[in-house]
Design a protein around this motif. Structure first.
Motif: not given
Lengths: 361, 270
Positions: A51-59
């Motif tokens: 949600x913060x943008x510190x990890x990129x979702x796989x999908x």
């Protein structure tokens, strides 16, 4: 700025072959306080970091209001984040830390000063303005971090176990500060914790996570009183999980379950048929020792032998053997003193709260 | 109860004895140099003292080589600050193929015997870059290589105890990655950088191996100058005075750098 709504749609995050977050969806209304509750490794922090943008979702997708923020870089999302460990910048004072994000936005100096003072008031840090992190307690440093995150007036504040690094007293103090800040600012807040007491006392909505998936979602009272799975029942609050077998299913949405050495009449659950295994959840706090009172006041009554008694101040913790199952009972009020004095060998216990969960424990 | 108190008292006393012994051993060479510089009396304790050896006009080696030494110290420190910070950051914080190899390779120059390294580098100079022999750049390159590991390790140590959450927190407040690094991470690792810079400056200003092998007569540090004179004479007061002045100059630079860093990074450097 008032809080913004947040929507998470089919969010998945894989690290190699492991799905840390597996197809998670939920909504957070504007100004709502939602808590992601779960044990370590359940995926709650990974959701917060996505949600913060510190990890990129796989999908999957993340929406702030009607804006798709899934691919927006972290520094352009405009959400506040409070980390697990106090992340107060060590080379800046309290005031400089709180004003850091405002200075970055090139706000006029007078406006920065005004806003920093307002934040210091909000988190009750008066008199500590010129101190560095090394001169503050863990709780004070975490307050600085909350004030710093709120200073740029983000519509959403994310809190990643903000109380876990603190001792019990500071934890309670800061919990009150967070509740107060949310009440006064009406910010949308999403907090991650593994502490069910924090979750139940702060949240308007609780998302219980287990193995990267949502185990249950609802109000704190709902999740506590009507756990959907044995995991939720045991993770959210203390409970006695007792094995039972469905014996008959009646027409009036009732059924009988063989457990604790007796036939117990309970509300039926969809899809259950005679012979199915179920778990009964009986909270120690809901079980009462019936002393000379009318048994009919309790829908569920059991007799058992007292195996162990521990006095822990506010409650008397008893272990009662009922037909071979050991039930924990928390006696509160004046009853705990009389029970200690009398030290009965057998007791009758009753409750009106009993939850049937499909499946064995 | 008494046993534990006695143990604590003995433990404290042992630490004191250890600290004093260590301080005496470390200070001994300076004291010895001072005794020689202040007196050429061969009797101990000396019967008379004189400071004539400290007359700068009579210290040609120092006057000739000190500018080169300080320039080498400053240049090495500057180059290493530019090289070691990104190297440390990459090997400490980033995930990439060959990370472990890169971390280990930094140690190579200090594992291989200095003489062997100089022979190898000298051969390369002779064959490919003959102009580098006897030049500032020719001495600077190996001095940088020899000191890389100390600077990188000092910065890496600081990075390892600096919570990556600082940088993430800066991002969440609206800073780009680069800005977050320069405004939050870099000041937070200032103590490591300061320590690395001090060690590098002291090491390179007093460098011996590289200027001795590759400096000829035109790119010499004071250390090599003193050594060359020593091989012609015994330890005379003038040489001892030169060594002491080098020590004083290096220490002044290091203390000045420390005080500046402490002022600039309040809250971080004690």
């Amino acid at each position: 700025m008032p809080g913004a709504s947040l929507r998470i749609e089919h969010l998945t995050k894989r690290f190699g072959a492991v799905a840390a977050v597996d197809d998670v969806s939920f909504d957070v209304a504007a100004g709502q306080f939602v808590v992601l509750l779960g044990p370590s490794g359940s995926g709650k922090t990974t959701i917060l970091r996505m949600v913060a943008g510190l990890e990129v979702p796989t999908s999957g997708r993340i929406w702030f209001g009607d804006r798709d923020a899934t691919r927006t870089p972290a520094h352009k999302r405009g959400v506040g984040y409070v980390f697990q460990r106090p992340s107060m910048f060590p080379h800046y004072t309290v005031r400089e830390n709180i004003g850091w994000g405002l200075k970055l936005r090139k706000m006029p100096r007078a406006e920065i000063e005004r806003r920093v003072t307002a934040m210091i008031d909000l988190v009750q840090l008066h008199g500590l303005d010129d101190r560095y992190a090394t001169q503050l307690s863990g709780g004070q440093a975490q307050r600085v971090v909350i004030a710093r995150a709120l200073a740029p007036d983000p519509p959403i504040l994310l809190l990643d176990e903000p109380l876990s690094a603190l001792d019990a007293k500071l934890r309670d103090e800061l919990k009150d500060v967070i509740a107060d800040v949310q009440r006064r600012t009406r910010k949308t807040m999403v907090m991650v914790t593994h502490d069910q007491r924090e979750a139940l006392s702060l949240a308007a909505k609780v998302v219980v996570m287990d193995l990267g998936r949502i185990a249950q979602l609802g109000s704190p009272a709902d999740v506590y009183r009507h756990p959907a799975t044995a995991f939720v029942a045991s993770f959210v609050g203390n409970t006695n999980l007792v094995h039972g077998t469905v014996t008959t299913v009646l027409a009036n949405r009732r059924m009988t379950v063989r457990a604790l050495g007796q036939e117990i009449d309970v509300r039926s659950e969809d899809g259950l048929t005679p012979g199915d295994a179920v778990s009964l959840s009986l909270r120690p706090d809901d079980l009462e020792v019936i002393e000379g009172r009318d048994r009919s006041a309790f829908p569920y009554v059991f007799e058992g032998h007292v195996r162990n008694v521990v006095f822990i101040g506010g409650i008397l913790q008893m272990e009662v053997d009922v037909a071979g199952e050991l039930l924990r009972v928390h006696a509160a009020g004046r009853a705990r003193f009389s029970l200690m004095q009398e030290a009965p060998e057998t007791v009758v216990i009753g409750t009106s709260e009993l939850v049937v969960i499909p499946g064995a424990t | 109860m008494w046993g534990s108190r006695w143990t604590v008292l003995v433990g404290r006393r042992l630490i004191q004895v250890y600290a004093i012994t260590a301080a005496l051993i470390l200070a001994y060479p300076t004291v010895q140099l001072f005794i020689v510089a202040a007196s050429d009396d061969i009797v101990f304790p000396p019967r008379y003292f004189s400071f004539t050896a400290f007359n700068l006009d009579k210290l040609p080696t120092l006057l000739e080589t000190m500018p080169f030494s300080i320039a080498l110290g400053l240049a090495t420190t500057g180059v290493l600050l530019a090289l070691a910070i990104p190297t440390s950051y990459a090997t400490q914080r980033m995930q990439f193929r060959g990370r472990a190899l890169a971390s280990a390779a930094i140690f190579l120059p200090v594992i291989i015997p200095g003489v062997g390294y100089m022979v190898a580098l000298g051969t390369a100079y002779i064959l490919v870059f003959p102009d580098l022999i006897g030049s500032f750049a020719g001495v600077l390159l190996p001095t940088v290589i020899f000191n890389l590991v100390w600077m990188v390790r000092a910065v890496q140590s600081s990075l390892s105890v600096t919570d990556p959450a600082y940088e993430d927190a800066a991002l969440m407040l609206g800073a780009s990655r680069i800005r977050a690094f320069f405004t939050v991470t870099l000041p937070a690792i200032a103590p490591g950088i300061a320590v690395g810079a001090m060690i590098t400056f002291a090491n390179s200003t007093t460098a011996f191996t590289a200027p001795y092998f590759l400096g000829r007569t035109t790119a010499l540090t004071t250390t090599v100058g003193i050594f060359n004179e020593l091989s012609r004479n015994s330890l005379i007061p003038r040489l001892a005075a030169e060594a002491l002045i080098v020590e004083l100059i290096v220490m002044s630079f290091v203390v000045a750098a420390y005080l500046m860093a402490r002022k600039r990074f309040r809250g971080l450097i004690i």
